[in-house]
Design a protein around this motif. Structure first.
Motif, PDB file in Angstrom:
ATOM      1  N   SER A 195       0.267   2.302   3.607  1.00  0.00           N
ATOM      2  CA  SER A 195       1.314   3.191   2.858  1.00  0.00           C
ATOM      3  C   SER A 195       2.340   3.659   3.708  1.00  0.00           C
ATOM      4  O   SER A 195       2.309   3.460   5.151  1.00  0.00           O
ATOM      5  CB  SER A 195       0.364   4.639   2.501  1.00  0.00           C
ATOM      6  OG  SER A 195       0.181   5.194   3.918  1.00  0.00           O
ATOM      7  N   TYR A 196       3.441   4.335   3.363  1.00  0.00           N
ATOM      8  CA  TYR A 196       4.619   4.770   4.090  1.00  0.00           C
ATOM      9  C   TYR A 196       3.976   5.796   5.300  1.00  0.00           C
ATOM     10  O   TYR A 196       4.744   5.884   6.306  1.00  0.00           O
ATOM     11  CB  TYR A 196       5.535   5.211   3.383  1.00  0.00           C
ATOM     12  CG  TYR A 196       6.526   4.239   2.756  1.00  0.00           C
ATOM     13  CD1 TYR A 196       7.725   3.456   3.425  1.00  0.00           C
ATOM     14  CD2 TYR A 196       6.695   3.991   1.390  1.00  0.00           C
ATOM     15  CE1 TYR A 196       8.483   2.904   3.136  1.00  0.00           C
ATOM     16  CE2 TYR A 196       7.588   3.240   0.824  1.00  0.00           C
ATOM     17  CZ  TYR A 196       8.385   2.387   1.718  1.00  0.00           C
ATOM     18  OH  TYR A 196       9.206   1.452   1.190  1.00  0.00           O
ATOM     19  N   GLY A 247      12.614   1.113   4.794  1.00  0.00           N
ATOM     20  CA  GLY A 247      12.786   2.471   4.329  1.00  0.00           C
ATOM     21  C   GLY A 247      12.261   2.741   2.922  1.00  0.00           C
ATOM     22  O   GLY A 247      12.047   1.543   2.386  1.00  0.00           O
ATOM     23  N   VAL A 248      12.407   3.909   2.412  1.00  0.00           N
ATOM     24  CA  VAL A 248      11.843   4.104   1.192  1.00  0.00           C
ATOM     25  C   VAL A 248      13.212   3.879   0.225  1.00  0.00           C
ATOM     26  O   VAL A 248      14.270   4.288   0.433  1.00  0.00           O
ATOM     27  CB  VAL A 248      11.385   5.541   0.863  1.00  0.00           C
ATOM     28  CG1 VAL A 248      11.298   5.888  -0.572  1.00  0.00           C
ATOM     29  CG2 VAL A 248      10.262   6.000   1.845  1.00  0.00           C
ATOM     30  N   GLY A 249      12.901   3.130  -0.879  1.00  0.00           N
ATOM     31  CA  GLY A 249      14.163   2.792  -1.897  1.00  0.00           C
ATOM     32  C   GLY A 249      15.299   2.207  -1.208  1.00  0.00           C
ATOM     33  O   GLY A 249      16.592   2.581  -1.320  1.00  0.00           O
ATOM     34  N   MET A 250      15.121   1.158  -0.279  1.00  0.00           N
ATOM     35  CA  MET A 250      16.267   0.508   0.267  1.00  0.00           C
ATOM     36  C   MET A 250      17.164   0.077  -0.770  1.00  0.00           C
ATOM     37  O   MET A 250      16.622  -0.730  -1.671  1.00  0.00           O
ATOM     38  CB  MET A 250      15.672  -0.479   1.400  1.00  0.00           C
ATOM     39  CG  MET A 250      14.926   0.099   2.486  1.00  0.00           C
ATOM     40  SD  MET A 250      14.168  -1.283   3.530  1.00  0.00           S
ATOM     41  CE  MET A 250      15.574  -1.933   4.641  1.00  0.00           C
ATOM     42  N   LEU A 255       2.556  -3.111   3.011  1.00  0.00           N
ATOM     43  CA  LEU A 255       1.753  -3.937   2.204  1.00  0.00           C
ATOM     44  C   LEU A 255       2.268  -3.765   0.599  1.00  0.00           C
ATOM     45  O   LEU A 255       2.169  -2.682   0.127  1.00  0.00           O
ATOM     46  CB  LEU A 255       0.492  -3.622   2.064  1.00  0.00           C
ATOM     47  CG  LEU A 255      -0.585  -4.470   3.072  1.00  0.00           C
ATOM     48  CD1 LEU A 255      -1.940  -3.979   3.321  1.00  0.00           C
ATOM     49  CD2 LEU A 255      -0.473  -6.053   2.915  1.00  0.00           C
ATOM     50  N   GLY A 256       2.538  -4.887  -0.243  1.00  0.00           N
ATOM     51  CA  GLY A 256       2.827  -4.964  -1.559  1.00  0.00           C
ATOM     52  C   GLY A 256       4.096  -4.405  -1.948  1.00  0.00           C
ATOM     53  O   GLY A 256       4.709  -4.312  -2.902  1.00  0.00           O
TER      54      GLY A 256
END
Length: 763
Positions: free
Chosen positions: A613-614, A637-640, A666-667
């Motif tokens: 997880s982030y 990053g989130v939503g790169m 992961l994923g």
């Protein structure tokens, strides 16, 4: 369209023929009238019930027209053939949500379709005159309006020949390209000097599967060359007349690129084949803000006046039509690149695209006729992704908030939209009370009352959107988005079966209802029905029995598992029995940081660390850089954006002077489908066994599979989680020359259950 090369015959239906000749104007799809399509069958039957006993309905028609050394075998089905005192009349029935007063004599394409049917009847029965009638029915009011015209046989003959003449340049280019394609395939050899170990076996199995018209489920290791091993035999099958089309379906842009590169390589060996890559509308749109209204987009305005020229141009000049080629010709001819790519796709031999164009009931290539399907193979890359993508495609949710907002927007402005929105909003108010203190409700049927209310809302929304009056301009985008969400919910309700559950949840933004598809296997199987064959392949289709079950294999469909071509010595696998369970993470964090630091200090190089997880990633990352500030790190990053992703991967260079560590999820986007060969990647650490986060939907899946005698926990958590682990670990050894360290951090990796899911080279 189906070509017979020897006879120079072309088989085609009336509708695509007249649409090609008569389409004009702009792209109307900021909005399309889906209710008219949905109501079409009912309205046709309603009109046909008024026919006399001697009148005929749904009449199959055929004719042949010769032009420029080609025989056109044309088929169609007219809605009605009515007997009059002075002859016969074609009745073409159309439903509409618009005002009948706005029709102004009927649409050109509708007249053209009806005239063509009239010619087919007149020629077959040797009639000198035919009457043609267009019957329009307003879906909301049931109001009817009809237009009639009379034609002589000679007028109809001139008309049909003109339609064929306008289509002839297009079909001429298509036939020429098919001839070049088939000739080049005959001479094509495997585009590498030798087969890698396992490649010949895979290619042979793919060819045999296509020949027999079956499905094949393949677990083949990373680095074997799955893309070329599935494409090459499919192309050879095309050259032998077994196929006319290939769909190469992917879940990610990176795997799409591999297919494009395979065709570049085959082209360098002499292959002449036309491929088109479909890119998501949001990515390929030329405008800053995506809007398909002609007022907002010059590429939508007058699109159909220019599209035939654009298609002829690109088909005459190009073979491999990737995003850049599509964009070049779209700008040249001033047409929407997304719609252009779809129109080109119907003429291409190979379509490289996302899964949803075949499997998603919302966006599939609808014009792909059953006849074409029988000559089409599906090559489904990274097929492990299809299970959760299938659940997503066959599920639908809708919420209260939008309807409350629409109710407020249209109060005192549009009575129909106000009342329809208010009724849906009231349903959610009542549902919220039903959810009670648990703030949740589950039931096993589709929500019939809600669907009925949504159908009424959709009718009012269509009327407003078609009229596009000032009242709709106030909240057009909100209305449009809610309209599509309602349409999708109604559409998915028609698929509802015992593999679904409906649940409602109360949350901060209001109430939502979701029809959740726990088991997509039946619907995936139905969506793939009618195709010549299907190959589902991945390095991590493990266990094969699970994926056969979840994707919908038949008893006589094939499975193939290919051993890794790489040597055990290339991969140093280490299992570190440190707990990464949620409640242990804080206690084991420092030990984990030290383990990771020891790994990268052993040898200078490039490393990727994958976290479940982030949140966990950020926690460990903060401690890592604080404890070991000398190590160069980069973080997913989130939503790169696409440029950020490319920059992340570009950092991994074989000649980096210092050690580089990438922290990733992961994923996520970097855990599959990327290729960092040689010293671009020297080590991978996978932290945790990848279990999906505990939640309502995962538990619903678990309970469902338990109820039908399967191991629900494995189906819902273990198999999907371990798949992410296998994908991430598979980033490391990509060729015969690669070496590296794979560290698996979790004590559960030592359990028999998880050991049994590992490839042999990891054990």
């Amino acid at each position: 369209m189906e070509e017979n090369k020897e006879m120079k015959q072309v088989k085609i239906s009336v509708r695509p023929l007249v649409e090609y000749a008569y389409r004009s104007g702009d792209i109307h799809t900021g909005f399309q009238v889906a209710t008219a399509l949905h109501e079409g069958t009912r309205i046709h039957q309603q009109v046909q019930r008024t026919y006399k006993e001697s009148d005929l309905k749904e009449v199959p028609l055929k004719t042949e027209i010769s032009y420029d050394n080609i025989i056109y075998l044309i088929e169609g089905r007219c809605d009605g053939l009515i007997n009059l005192e002075d002859g016969q009349m074609i009745d073409e029935i159309k439903s509409t949500s618009g005002h009948l007063a706005d029709l102004h004599g009927g649409h050109d394409i509708h007249w053209a379709q009806a005239q063509f049917y009239a010619y087919m009847v007149a020629k077959e029965h040797d009639l000198n005159h035919m009457r043609v009638q267009l019957t329009y029915i307003q879906v909301t009011t049931g109001e009817k309006r009809q237009f009639r015209r009379d034609y002589s046989l000679s007028e109809l003959e001139v008309f049909t020949l003109d339609v064929v003449k306008s289509y002839a340049p297009y079909i001429s280019v298509r036939l020429q390209n098919v001839h070049l394609r088939d000739t080049s395939i005959q001479a094509l050899s495997f585009p590498f000097d030798t087969y890698r170990e396992g490649q010949r076996k895979l290619a042979g199995a793919v060819y045999q599967t296509i020949k027999e018209g079956k499905k094949l489920f393949v677990k083949a290791p990373t680095g074997i060359g799955k893309t070329i091993s599935t494409l090459f035999p499919s192309v050879k099958a095309m050259g032998e007349g077994l196929l006319q089309h290939i769909f190469y379906l992917t879940a990610r842009t990176t795997t799409r690129t591999a297919a494009e590169q395979a065709f570049v390589r085959m082209k360098s060996r002499g292959l002449h084949i036309q491929t088109v890559t479909l890119t998501a509308k949001e990515k390929v749109c030329f405008q800053e803000k995506t809007s398909c209204r002609k007022e907002d987009c010059p590429f939508a305005d007058g699109y159909y006046d220019r599209i035939n020229g654009a298609i002829l141009d690109i088909l005459s000049q190009e073979t491999l039509m990737d995003r850049s080629v599509i964009e070049h010709y779209a700008r040249k001819h001033n047409v929407c690149p997304f719609e252009f790519s779809l129109d080109v796709a119907y003429a291409a031999d190979v379509i490289i695209c996302d899964y949803n164009y075949v499997f998603d009931p919302r966006v599939s290539l609808k014009r792909l006729m059953e006849e074409q399907k029988r000559h089409t193979v599906l090559l489904v890359d990274e097929a492990h992704n299809l299970v959760d993508r299938g659940r997503e495609m066959f599920s639908a949710g809708i919420g209260k908030a939008e309807f409350l907002q629409l109710q407020r927007e249209f109060k005192g402005v549009d009575t129909g939209l106000f009342e329809a929105s208010k009724a849906v909003n009231q349903y959610f108010i009542n549902l919220k009370k039903d959810c009670g203190e648990h703030r949740q409700k589950l039931w096993k049927e589709h929500p019939a009352d809600l669907i009925s209310l949504l159908e009424s809302f959709v009718v009012q929304a269509e009327i407003g959107l078609i009229q596009q009056g000032e009242s709709v301009a106030i909240a057009r985008q909100l209305l449009l988005d809610t309209y599509y969400a309602a349409q999708n919910f109604i559409r998915i309700a028609k698929l509802y079966n015992e593999r679904y559950v409906t649940y409602a949840e109360v949350h901060r933004l209001g109430v939502t209802v979701k029809m959740f598809c726990m088991d997509p296997s039946l619907l995936l199987s139905q969506a793939g029905k009618g195709f010549r064959g299907a190959i589902f392949f991945s390095a991590t289709l493990s266990p094969l029995s699970y994926y056969r079950d979840m994707i919908g294999a038949g008893e006589d469909d094939y499975s193939l598992s290919i051993d890794s071509p790489f040597h055990r010595e290339q991969l140093d696998v280490r299992i570190e029995p440190l707990s990464t369970r949620y409640h242990d993470r804080e206690n084991t964090k420092n030990a984990l940081v030290n383990l990771l630091a020891e790994l990268v200090q052993e040898r200078k190089g490039n490393y990727l660390f994958f976290f479940p997880s982030y949140q966990y990633l950020q926690t460990v990352y903060a401690t890592f850089i604080e404890t070991y500030p000398e190590v160069t790190t980069i973080v997913q990053g989130v939503g790169m954006a696409e440029e950020e992703r490319e920059a992340f991967l570009a950092s991994f260079q074989g000649d980096n002077k210092e050690t580089l560590v990438g922290f990733a999820v992961l994923g996520g986007i970097f855990s599959e489908g990327i290729d960092l060969q040689g010293d671009r990647l020297n080590g991978v650490a996978v932290i945790g066994v990848g279990l999906p986060q505990l939640g309502l939907e995962r538990n619903l899946i678990k309970d469902y599979f338990n109820s039908i005698g399967k191991n629900g926990y494995d189906y819902s958590y273990v198999y999907p989680g371990m798949n992410k682990v296998l994908q991430a670990g598979g980033r490391l050894i990509r060729s015969e020359q690669d070496t590296g360290v794979l560290m698996l951090v979790d004590d559960r990796f030592l359990q028999r259950q998880y050991q049994g899911l590992m490839p042999d080279e990891w054990k």
